[in-house]
Design an enzyme around this catalytic site. Structure first.
Site, PDB file in Angstrom:
ATOM      1  CB  SER A 128      -0.972  -0.037   1.279  1.00 27.65           C
ATOM      2  OG  SER A 128      -1.364   1.198   1.495  1.00 27.65           O
ATOM      3  CE1 TYR A 153      -4.507  -1.957   4.848  1.00 30.79           C
ATOM      4  CE2 TYR A 153      -3.806   0.233   4.059  1.00 30.79           C
ATOM      5  CZ  TYR A 153      -3.909  -1.062   3.741  1.00 30.79           C
ATOM      6  OH  TYR A 153      -4.102  -1.379   2.605  1.00 30.79           O
TER       7      TYR A 153
END
Length: 336
Positions: A128, A153
């Protein structure tokens, strides 16, 4: 050709990747746990469309279920593994951190172990743009150090890159990390800003505009992301013979390991996205301006030079085109 194992097949990106491979005549085994982080009906609708293809099979599996994952690899011989299944969402990771470790860390370990004991030609996995965290030097390059995540995350995605490098080094598994930049488009996730804004505007409700609309995002259209994935899948990672252990490059390695940004390399201000959406919907938004949220970053901007060098491809869909396609899908799917 050997089947493709695709995790997160009922998810947004996974669905589109599966459609692409199935259209090319490839055999795809999709797995997903169909969790209720967002509307399960949307996931089931994606699966229903995929199941119309005779060369698609599906197994409901939790990535953290070790015996089930062992069985997936024991009963199939995969050529390519594309691991897109994960617990998504930056803000939700502040509320429910244990789910992220279970799915994104433990689950990824099971993928790596499967590839270790049932050798594959190439493992690609979703990272990501969030891994850049506190980095402010733009555009974000895979050759930058990313040791300062600002959300759990992001930390789990960074851990995936570290795990992948370890297995690539020890077991020579070709591993490619995919750093996605704010993916959007038809069949998108309901927790993403574009989906939330569209639903609220059509319902006549105010939209929540964080950071007073000043944050910048490298919005990347789903078809561009799929093209990047498919091209990289056919280009297994190789060790870099010029890699220097005295001056280690974070983006490459002596092991068959690579990381790539997949982004539109054109940051768009959130307020401009809203303007484009208003034009596509033919309605004005009622905006509720809110402060910057913990875990968010002020700007994302992808350097895609490495992607271009490896595949000859650069994402290029303008935000105006992508948002219009999303709105058309949204109106059709929800019969609005």
């Amino acid at each position: 050709m050997k089947p493709v194992l695709l995790t997160g097949a009922a998810g947004f990106i996974g669905y589109h990747v599966a459609q692409r491979y199935l259209a090319e005549g490839r055999t795809v085994l999709g797995i997903d746990d169909l969790n209720d982080y967002y509307d399960v009906a949307l996931k089931e609708s994606r699966l229903e469309r995929l199941s119309a293809h005779g060369n698609f099979a599906f197994r409901k599996v939790d990535l953290a279920d070790r015996p089930a994952m062992d069985d997936v690899f024991r009963t199939h011989a995969f050529g390519t593994v594309i691991h897109l299944g994960a617990q998504a969402g930056v803000r939700y990771s502040l509320e429910n951190p244990h789910v992220y470790v279970k799915s994104n860390v433990e689950g990824f370990l099971h993928i790596l172990e499967g590839c270790r004991h049932s050798p594959v030609e190439h493992l690609l996995y979703a990272s990501s743009s969030s891994v850049y965290g506190a980095v402010t030097q733009m555009p974000f390059s895979v050759h930058q150090n990313v040791d300062h995540p600002v959300s759990l995350y992001a930390a789990t995605k960074k851990s995936n890159e570290l795990f992948a490098h370890c297995y690539s080094h020890l077991y020579r598994i070709p591993c490619t990390g995919l750093r996605f930049f704010t993916v959007y488009g038809p069949w998108g996730r309901p927790d993403m800003a574009l989906f939330l804004f569209t639903r609220a505007i059509l319902a006549g409700e105010p939209i929540k505009v964080f950071a007073n609309g000043q944050m910048m995002r490298d919005f990347t259209y789903i078809d561009d992301v799929v093209e990047g994935i498919v091209r990289l899948a056919g280009n297994p990672a190789q060790g870099d013979p010029a890699w220097d252990s005295n001056a280690p490059d974070p983006g490459t390695s002596a092991a068959p390991y690579r990381v790539y940004n997949i982004g539109n390399h054109r940051p768009v201000q959130l307020l401009h996205l809203i303007e484009v959406l208003e034009e596509c919907l033919g309605r004005k938004a009622v905006k509720e301006f809110l402060p910057f949220q913990p875990g968010d970053v002020p700007e994302t901007y992808a350097d895609v030079d490495d992607l271009a060098a490896a595949t000859g491809y650069v994402p290029s869909t303008p935000i105006e085109v992508g948002v219009d396609r999303f709105v058309r899908w949204y109106r059709d799917y929800h019969r609005v």
